[in-house]
Design an enzyme around this catalytic site. Structure first.
Site, PDB file in Angstrom:
ATOM      1  N   ILE A  18       0.824  -1.201   0.000  1.00 31.28           N
ATOM      2  CA  ILE A  18       0.000   0.000   0.000  1.00 31.28           C
ATOM      3  C   ILE A  18       0.862   1.256   0.000  1.00 31.28           C
ATOM      4  O   ILE A  18       0.650   2.182  -0.791  1.00 31.28           O
ATOM      5  CB  ILE A  18      -0.965  -0.017   1.194  1.00 31.28           C
ATOM      6  CG1 ILE A  18      -2.010  -1.128   0.990  1.00 31.28           C
ATOM      7  CG2 ILE A  18      -1.645   1.331   1.377  1.00 31.28           C
ATOM      8  CD1 ILE A  18      -2.919  -1.360   2.171  1.00 31.28           C
TER       9      ILE A  18
ATOM     10  N   VAL B 236      -4.302   6.178   7.141  1.00 33.77           N
ATOM     11  CA  VAL B 236      -5.020   5.130   6.429  1.00 33.77           C
ATOM     12  C   VAL B 236      -4.452   3.760   6.823  1.00 33.77           C
ATOM     13  O   VAL B 236      -4.709   2.761   6.163  1.00 33.77           O
ATOM     14  CB  VAL B 236      -4.945   5.322   4.894  1.00 33.77           C
ATOM     15  CG1 VAL B 236      -5.833   6.456   4.441  1.00 33.77           C
ATOM     16  CG2 VAL B 236      -3.500   5.570   4.435  1.00 33.77           C
ATOM     17  N   GLY B 237      -3.666   3.749   7.901  1.00 36.09           N
ATOM     18  CA  GLY B 237      -3.090   2.502   8.401  1.00 36.09           C
ATOM     19  C   GLY B 237      -4.034   1.867   9.403  1.00 36.09           C
ATOM     20  O   GLY B 237      -5.021   1.235   9.046  1.00 36.09           O
ATOM     21  N   ARG B 238      -3.739   2.075  10.681  1.00 28.56           N
ATOM     22  CA  ARG B 238      -4.596   1.568  11.744  1.00 28.56           C
ATOM     23  C   ARG B 238      -4.759   2.636  12.819  1.00 28.56           C
ATOM     24  O   ARG B 238      -3.798   3.338  13.176  1.00 28.56           O
ATOM     25  CB  ARG B 238      -4.014   0.274  12.351  1.00 28.56           C
ATOM     26  CG  ARG B 238      -4.261  -0.961  11.477  1.00 28.56           C
ATOM     27  CD  ARG B 238      -5.739  -1.262  11.394  1.00 28.56           C
ATOM     28  NE  ARG B 238      -6.076  -2.467  10.649  1.00 28.56           N
ATOM     29  CZ  ARG B 238      -6.479  -2.470   9.390  1.00 28.56           C
ATOM     30  NH1 ARG B 238      -6.563  -1.330   8.720  1.00 28.56           N
ATOM     31  NH2 ARG B 238      -6.807  -3.596   8.788  1.00 28.56           N
TER      32      ARG B 238
ATOM     33  N   ASP C 158      -9.057   8.109   8.563  1.00 27.86           N
ATOM     34  CA  ASP C 158      -9.983   7.104   8.030  1.00 27.86           C
ATOM     35  C   ASP C 158     -10.128   5.926   8.983  1.00 27.86           C
ATOM     36  O   ASP C 158     -11.023   5.108   8.812  1.00 27.86           O
ATOM     37  CB  ASP C 158      -9.484   6.611   6.663  1.00 27.86           C
ATOM     38  CG  ASP C 158     -10.475   5.672   5.987  1.00 27.86           C
ATOM     39  OD1 ASP C 158     -11.659   6.061   5.848  1.00 27.86           O
ATOM     40  OD2 ASP C 158     -10.080   4.548   5.604  1.00 27.86           O
TER      41      ASP C 158
ATOM     42  N   GLU D  76     -13.868   1.439  16.434  1.00 23.54           N
ATOM     43  CA  GLU D  76     -14.745   1.640  15.278  1.00 23.54           C
ATOM     44  C   GLU D  76     -16.012   0.808  15.452  1.00 23.54           C
ATOM     45  O   GLU D  76     -15.938  -0.339  15.890  1.00 23.54           O
ATOM     46  CB  GLU D  76     -14.014   1.237  13.992  1.00 23.54           C
ATOM     47  CG  GLU D  76     -12.809   2.115  13.693  1.00 23.54           C
ATOM     48  CD  GLU D  76     -12.109   1.738  12.387  1.00 23.54           C
ATOM     49  OE1 GLU D  76     -12.599   0.833  11.670  1.00 23.54           O
ATOM     50  OE2 GLU D  76     -11.070   2.338  12.081  1.00 23.54           O
TER      51      GLU D  76
ATOM     52  N   HIS E 110     -13.626   4.600   7.579  1.00 23.99           N
ATOM     53  CA  HIS E 110     -12.844   3.434   7.162  1.00 23.99           C
ATOM     54  C   HIS E 110     -13.245   2.978   5.750  1.00 23.99           C
ATOM     55  O   HIS E 110     -13.564   1.807   5.521  1.00 23.99           O
ATOM     56  CB  HIS E 110     -13.014   2.289   8.162  1.00 23.99           C
ATOM     57  CG  HIS E 110     -11.850   1.335   8.154  1.00 23.99           C
ATOM     58  ND1 HIS E 110     -11.412   0.679   9.274  1.00 23.99           N
ATOM     59  CD2 HIS E 110     -11.023   0.930   7.151  1.00 23.99           C
ATOM     60  CE1 HIS E 110     -10.375  -0.098   8.978  1.00 23.99           C
ATOM     61  NE2 HIS E 110     -10.123   0.043   7.683  1.00 23.99           N
TER      62      HIS E 110
END
Length: 310
Positions: free
Chosen positions: A145, A222-224, A248, A253, A272
Site C-alpha cells: 500500500i 489510512v493505516g490503523r 480514516d 470503530e 474506514h
C-alpha cells in the site's frame, strides 16, 4: 494442503455464497458472525472472514484467509498457532488508498476549502495555489500500500520519503529511512501519511514525541487507528505542529457519536472507506490462494509472516 471444509462469515457472507458454486469440490458453511459457535471450528479446516468471531479458536483449522489487507484483528495480542497458514486479500487496496490520499493533497494545494468559504461569503478573492511538485511527503510503510501511494505522488512530482523498519531502498520512493531516523525528517514534511499495519511496534507509534517534530504538516492515517495516540494528535493540532488531520481509521470503530473528534475544525473524518474490499476482488483473491494450496506451492501468495504481523 488438502482443505475440505470451509466456514465463511462476516458482512459479505451472503454475497460469497457463490464460492460453493465456483468450488463444488469442497463443503462450505456460510454464517453471520453472531451465529458462529465454537463447534464450527471443530468442523472447518478453513476459515474466511474479516476478523475472528468471539467464539474463534483454532480447532481443526489449517488455513485462515482474511478478506481485508489488514490482519491485526487476527494477530494483535493473540498467540497464533504455528501450523495454521494465514493469508490475506490484496486486490486494488493500494490504488484505492493512493487515490484517497491524492484527493486530499490536491484539494489542499488547490485551496478548495478556502474558495468554498469565499463563495459562501460572496467574496471574489484570488489566491495563488501550489503544485504537488513543491510538496515533501513522508510515508510510514513501504509495503504494497505504501509504495502505491508513493508511486502516485511521485508521478505528480512530489518528493516522497519512505519510513520502514529496515530502511531498505524501494524504487517508488526517493529515499527510504529506518524508523529510528525519522525525527530529523519530519520538520521538512508538508504531509505525513501512515500506511503501517498494527503490530506491537506500531501501537501508538504516533505519539507526542513524533508529532512535536512536525512543523505544520498535514497528517493522513489510512493505516490503523491504534497506531495513533489521539490525545497527542489533538495536542499537536492545538500547538500548530499538525495543521490538518485526515483520519480514516480509529482505535475504536465505529467512532462513538459522543467523541469530540467529530466536531474538531481541523480534522476530516471518513468511516474506514479508503479501501473497501469489493466482492470480485474478495472472490478472486480467495480462489487464487486456494489454487496455490491445491497445487502444493511451497510459497503461497499473500501469505502473512505472523512473526512480523503482516
Amino acid at each position: 494442503m488438502d482443505i475440505r471444509r470451509i466456514m465463511v462469515t462476516g458482512r459479505m457472507y451472503r454475497d460469497l455464497e457463490k464460492l460453493a458454486l465456483l468450488d463444488p469440490k469442497r463443503e462450505y458453511l456460510f454464517l453471520p458472525e453472531a451465529e458462529v459457535r465454537a463447534h464450527h471450528f471443530d468442523w472447518a479446516d478453513g476459515y474466511v472472514a474479516f476478523k475472528p468471531t468471539e467464539s474463534f479458536h483454532f480447532g481443526k483449522l489449517r488455513w485462515v484467509h482474511a478478506l481485508g489487507a489488514g490482519v491485526d484483528a487476527f494477530l494483535f495480542n493473540r498467540e497464533w498457532k504455528k501450523d495454521v497458514l494465514l493469508t490475506r486479500t490484496i486486490g486494488s487496496f493500494g490504488q484505492k488508498i493512493g487515490q484517497y490520499c491524492l484527493s486530499y493533497l490536491l484539494a489542499d494545494v488547490q485551496l478548495h476549502e478556502n474558495f468554498q468559504q469565499h463563495q459562501l461569503a460572496r467574496q471574489w478573492m484570488p489566491s495563488q495555489t501550489k503544485l504537488l511538485q513543491q510538496l515533501n511527503a513522508v510515508i510510514f510503510g513501504t509495503g504494497t500500500i505504501g509504495e502505491e501511494v508513493a508511486r502516485m505522488l511521485s508521478i505528480f512530482g512530489a518528493n516522497v520519503i519512505g519510513i520502514s523498519r529496515s530502511g531498505a531502498p524501494n524504487r517508488h520512493f526517493h529515499k527510504v529511512h529506518p524508523v529510528t531516523e525519522v525525527q530529523p525528517l519530519l520538520p521538512q514534511a508538508d504531509w505525513v501519511i501512515n500506511t503501517l499495519p498494527l503490530t506491537p511496534s506500531t501501537d501508538r507509534l504516533f505519539e507526542e514525541r513524533v508529532f512535536s517534530c512536525m512543523r505544520g504538516a498535514g497528517f493522513i492515517n489510512v493505516g490503523r487507528g491504534a497506531s495513533v495516540d489521539e490525545d497527542a494528535l489533538f495536542g499537536a493540532i492545538e500547538r500548530g505542529h499538525v495543521r490538518r488531520a485526515v483520519l480514516d481509521v480509529f482505535r475504536e470503530e465505529p467512532l462513538s457519536a459522543a467523541s469530540p473528534i467529530w466536531s474538531h475544525p481541523n480534522v476530516v473524518i471518513t468511516p474506514h472507506i479508503s479501501a473497501i474490499t469489493g466482492l470480485d476482488e474478495a472472490v478472486d483473491g480467495y480462489l487464487s490462494v486456494l489454487r496455490e494450496l491445491e497445487n502444493g506451492q511451497e510459497r503461497v501468495s499473500h501469505s502473512v509472516d505472523v512473526s512480523r504481523g503482516y
